[in-house]
Design a protein around this motif. Structure first.
Motif, PDB file in Angstrom:
ATOM      1  N   ILE A   1      -8.366 -15.432  -0.370  1.00  0.00           N
ATOM      2  CA  ILE A   1      -7.232 -14.546  -0.090  1.00  0.00           C
ATOM      3  C   ILE A   1      -7.739 -13.114   0.055  1.00  0.00           C
ATOM      4  N   GLU A   2      -8.680 -12.736  -0.776  1.00  0.00           N
ATOM      5  CA  GLU A   2      -9.224 -11.373  -0.700  1.00  0.00           C
ATOM      6  C   GLU A   2      -9.827 -11.104   0.687  1.00  0.00           C
ATOM      7  N   VAL A   3     -10.591 -12.065   1.197  1.00  0.00           N
ATOM      8  CA  VAL A   3     -11.235 -11.890   2.506  1.00  0.00           C
ATOM      9  C   VAL A   3     -10.181 -11.810   3.611  1.00  0.00           C
ATOM     10  N   LEU A   4      -9.189 -12.724   3.576  1.00  0.00           N
ATOM     11  CA  LEU A   4      -8.141 -12.712   4.608  1.00  0.00           C
ATOM     12  C   LEU A   4      -7.371 -11.389   4.584  1.00  0.00           C
ATOM     13  N   ALA A   5      -7.063 -10.904   3.381  1.00  0.00           N
ATOM     14  CA  ALA A   5      -6.308  -9.655   3.235  1.00  0.00           C
ATOM     15  C   ALA A   5      -7.115  -8.473   3.783  1.00  0.00           C
ATOM     16  N   ARG A   6      -8.399  -8.457   3.469  1.00  0.00           N
ATOM     17  CA  ARG A   6      -9.253  -7.343   3.916  1.00  0.00           C
ATOM     18  C   ARG A   6      -9.375  -7.341   5.444  1.00  0.00           C
ATOM     19  N   ASP A   7      -9.558  -8.539   6.003  1.00  0.00           N
ATOM     20  CA  ASP A   7      -9.661  -8.638   7.468  1.00  0.00           C
ATOM     21  C   ASP A   7      -8.377  -8.119   8.119  1.00  0.00           C
ATOM     22  N   TRP A   8      -7.231  -8.466   7.515  1.00  0.00           N
ATOM     23  CA  TRP A   8      -5.943  -8.062   8.079  1.00  0.00           C
ATOM     24  C   TRP A   8      -5.785  -6.534   8.069  1.00  0.00           C
ATOM     25  N   ILE A   9      -6.059  -5.926   6.945  1.00  0.00           N
ATOM     26  CA  ILE A   9      -5.800  -4.494   6.844  1.00  0.00           C
ATOM     27  C   ILE A   9      -6.827  -3.697   7.644  1.00  0.00           C
ATOM     28  N   ASP A  10      -8.031  -4.251   7.808  1.00  0.00           N
ATOM     29  CA  ASP A  10      -9.031  -3.587   8.661  1.00  0.00           C
ATOM     30  C   ASP A  10      -8.522  -3.507  10.100  1.00  0.00           C
ATOM     31  N   LEU A  11      -7.853  -4.582  10.536  1.00  0.00           N
ATOM     32  CA  LEU A  11      -7.354  -4.629  11.921  1.00  0.00           C
ATOM     33  C   LEU A  11      -5.991  -3.966  12.063  1.00  0.00           C
ATOM     34  N   ASN A  12      -5.265  -3.803  10.941  1.00  0.00           N
ATOM     35  CA  ASN A  12      -3.903  -3.238  10.969  1.00  0.00           C
ATOM     36  C   ASN A  12      -3.765  -2.110   9.943  1.00  0.00           C
ATOM     37  N   PRO A  13      -4.519  -1.047  10.127  1.00  0.00           N
ATOM     38  CA  PRO A  13      -4.571  -0.017   9.087  1.00  0.00           C
ATOM     39  C   PRO A  13      -3.237   0.685   8.845  1.00  0.00           C
ATOM     40  N   ASP A  14      -2.300   0.574   9.784  1.00  0.00           N
ATOM     41  CA  ASP A  14      -1.014   1.264   9.601  1.00  0.00           C
ATOM     42  C   ASP A  14       0.037   0.401   8.902  1.00  0.00           C
ATOM     43  N   CYS A  15      -0.300  -0.840   8.610  1.00  0.00           N
ATOM     44  CA  CYS A  15       0.653  -1.746   7.959  1.00  0.00           C
ATOM     45  C   CYS A  15       1.019  -1.223   6.560  1.00  0.00           C
ATOM     46  N   THR A  16       2.295  -1.311   6.214  1.00  0.00           N
ATOM     47  CA  THR A  16       2.703  -0.924   4.852  1.00  0.00           C
ATOM     48  C   THR A  16       3.401  -2.098   4.187  1.00  0.00           C
ATOM     49  N   VAL A  17       3.571  -2.004   2.861  1.00  0.00           N
ATOM     50  CA  VAL A  17       4.219  -3.121   2.144  1.00  0.00           C
ATOM     51  C   VAL A  17       5.668  -3.294   2.588  1.00  0.00           C
ATOM     52  N   ASP A  18       6.265  -2.225   3.140  1.00  0.00           N
ATOM     53  CA  ASP A  18       7.651  -2.344   3.610  1.00  0.00           C
ATOM     54  C   ASP A  18       7.744  -3.265   4.831  1.00  0.00           C
ATOM     55  N   ASP A  19       6.621  -3.467   5.527  1.00  0.00           N
ATOM     56  CA  ASP A  19       6.628  -4.378   6.673  1.00  0.00           C
ATOM     57  C   ASP A  19       6.742  -5.838   6.217  1.00  0.00           C
ATOM     58  N   ILE A  20       6.202  -6.140   5.046  1.00  0.00           N
ATOM     59  CA  ILE A  20       6.259  -7.519   4.507  1.00  0.00           C
ATOM     60  C   ILE A  20       6.634  -7.423   3.025  1.00  0.00           C
ATOM     61  N   PRO A  21       7.893  -7.075   2.732  1.00  0.00           N
ATOM     62  CA  PRO A  21       8.257  -6.871   1.326  1.00  0.00           C
ATOM     63  C   PRO A  21       8.305  -8.179   0.542  1.00  0.00           C
ATOM     64  N   LEU A  22       7.853  -8.106  -0.706  1.00  0.00           N
ATOM     65  CA  LEU A  22       7.904  -9.250  -1.631  1.00  0.00           C
ATOM     66  C   LEU A  22       8.483  -8.732  -2.952  1.00  0.00           C
ATOM     67  N   PRO A  23       8.949  -9.614  -3.829  1.00  0.00           N
ATOM     68  CA  PRO A  23       9.496  -9.131  -5.106  1.00  0.00           C
ATOM     69  C   PRO A  23       8.415  -8.429  -5.935  1.00  0.00           C
ATOM     70  N   TYR A  24       8.855  -7.437  -6.684  1.00  0.00           N
ATOM     71  CA  TYR A  24       7.942  -6.672  -7.534  1.00  0.00           C
ATOM     72  C   TYR A  24       8.142  -7.154  -8.961  1.00  0.00           C
ATOM     73  N   SER A  25       7.045  -7.575  -9.612  1.00  0.00           N
ATOM     74  CA  SER A  25       7.201  -8.482 -10.757  1.00  0.00           C
ATOM     75  C   SER A  25       7.024  -7.843 -12.132  1.00  0.00           C
ATOM     76  N   VAL A  26       7.391  -6.543 -12.272  1.00  0.00           N
ATOM     77  CA  VAL A  26       7.272  -5.909 -13.585  1.00  0.00           C
ATOM     78  C   VAL A  26       8.567  -6.064 -14.378  1.00  0.00           C
ATOM     79  N   HIS A  27       8.437  -6.526 -15.642  1.00  0.00           N
ATOM     80  CA  HIS A  27       9.597  -6.653 -16.535  1.00  0.00           C
ATOM     81  C   HIS A  27       9.252  -5.906 -17.815  1.00  0.00           C
ATOM     82  N   GLY A  28       9.601  -4.642 -17.912  1.00  0.00           N
ATOM     83  CA  GLY A  28       9.190  -3.836 -19.065  1.00  0.00           C
ATOM     84  C   GLY A  28       7.684  -3.736 -19.076  1.00  0.00           C
ATOM     85  N   MET A  29       7.062  -4.214 -20.167  1.00  0.00           N
ATOM     86  CA  MET A  29       5.595  -4.215 -20.222  1.00  0.00           C
ATOM     87  C   MET A  29       5.027  -5.562 -19.780  1.00  0.00           C
ATOM     88  N   ASP A  30       5.878  -6.451 -19.340  1.00  0.00           N
ATOM     89  CA  ASP A  30       5.415  -7.787 -18.959  1.00  0.00           C
ATOM     90  C   ASP A  30       5.461  -7.992 -17.450  1.00  0.00           C
TER      91      ASP A  30
END
Ligand code: AMP
Ligand code: MG
Length: 336
Positions: free
Chosen positions: A179-208
């Motif tokens: 996954i690390e390699v695929l992610a790095r390849d993607w962002i190298d080719l798409n440097p302007d991509c932001t998390v808002d383009d592919i939003p996912l749930p954010y998983s912080v619950h207090g300190m957990d």
């Protein structure tokens, strides 16, 4: 090589033997990895793998390190937490070695071993540990005579989440590095991509933290037609941001100024980069041992065994049963 402590690690898919000298000089471990043909780790199959692999690994270590039994001061082993059948193989081997070599047996806490090898290798003194592995995700800091869990996953470990996502996409175990390699390849080719383009749930619950919602949502993105590379990138960004956020809060609450990374997921360059950025912004440091000491390894068990032996600790045979749910703060920490 003389006056060493031998360590046996067998909490999950890794069987590993390692050693440190009596001053804490570390030596690379001798390891074998159980790789499931399909699906996740089956504890019984992993334990069978460890049973078969143990004699050769011990022999390799003894020969390569020119080690004789009279050099050994103690045998340490992972007493927990972990998969019961796997833990029992390591414990049985450790008991047999300690008996045969007539040296003390030391049952150690696997999570604490990640901290102590990190302190030994990086020179950090009183860190907050971000322990990110397959089965565990915890933020840990010392308070008095215990390492306390300040925050942790409420469901699955972050590595397990990455491995499960990878497996659902036909990528073999361990999925994290791929996954690390695929992610790095993607962002190298798409440097302007932001998390808002592919939003996912954010998983912080207090300190957990929680990762299974993130896993489901990432799989859903694939179903909706997003490419694997971009989803891998977004998955990493969301999971690591949440994890680093809790680490930052742990630094703020404890007043500590060192963040130490440990566990297999700590091999990830993007997680290291985010940790470093966060630490620098608040005048703290972020450090990690080399990869061989981030993943499960026998050397870290030996290093914690050395510290416990130094303060006079040993485990009588009748107290050497494994504990698959051993908590980080169960272990009395009376060494420096
Ligand atoms: P451990 O449980 O500490 O032995 O580490 C194994 C876990 O670390 C598995 O879940 C792997 O997928 C994960 N892992 C190893 N290398 C990486 C990496 N470079 N990026 C993300 N996860 C990783
Ligand atoms: Mg581990």
């Amino acid at each position: 090589m003389n006056r060493v402590i031998v360590g046996v690690e067998s909490t999950a898919h890794t069987l590993s033997f390692g050693l440190v000298d009596h001053k804490g000089g570390t030596r690379p471990s001798y390891s074998a990895f159980f790789r499931p043909h399909e699906g996740g780790i089956h504890p019984r199959e992993a334990a069978d793998h460890h049973t078969k692999a143990a004699p050769d690994l011990i022999r390799q270590m003894m020969v390569a390190e020119s080690l004789s039994s009279s050099d050994v001061m103690a045998v340490a082993f992972s007493q927990g937490p972990g998969l019961g059948p796997c833990l029992r193989v390591g414990a049985t081997v450790a008991r047999a070695l300690a008996h045969d070599w007539d040296v003390p047996l030391i049952g150690v806490n696997h999570c604490v071993a990640h901290i102590e090898i990190g302190r030994q290798e990086t020179g950090c003194i009183d860190p907050v540990l971000l322990y990110v592995s397959g089965g565990n995700t915890q933020i840990i800091a010392r308070a008095g005579d215990r390492y306390r869990v300040i925050g942790e996953t409420l469901d699955i470990g972050i590595g397990n989440m990455l491995d499960k996502f990878a497996r659902s996409q036909g990528i073999s175990f361990p999925g994290g590095p791929k996954i690390e390699v695929l992610a790095r390849d993607w962002i190298d080719l798409n440097p302007d991509c932001t998390v808002d383009d592919i939003p996912l749930p954010y998983s912080v619950h207090g300190m957990d933290l929680a990762y299974s919602g993130l896993l489901n949502a990432a799989q859903q993105k694939i179903t909706e037609g997003h490419g694997l590379e971009e989803v891998c990138w977004s998955l990493q960004e969301h999971a690591f941001s949440a994890t680093v956020e809790v680490s930052e809060r742990a630094l703020a609450h404890t007043g500590k100024t060192e963040l130490l990374l440990g566990g297999g997921v700590a091999c990830n360059t993007r997680l290291r980069q985010m940790s470093l950025m966060m630490a620098e912004q608040r005048g703290a440091s972020a450090v990690w041992p080399e990869k061989q000491y981030c993943v499960d390894n026998g050397t870290m068990i030996a290093e914690l065994g050395r510290r416990m032996l130094d303060v006079g600790f040993s485990t009588p045979l009748e107290a050497s049963a494994v504990n698959s749910t051993l908590r980080t703060d169960h272990t009395l920490v009376n060494w420096n």
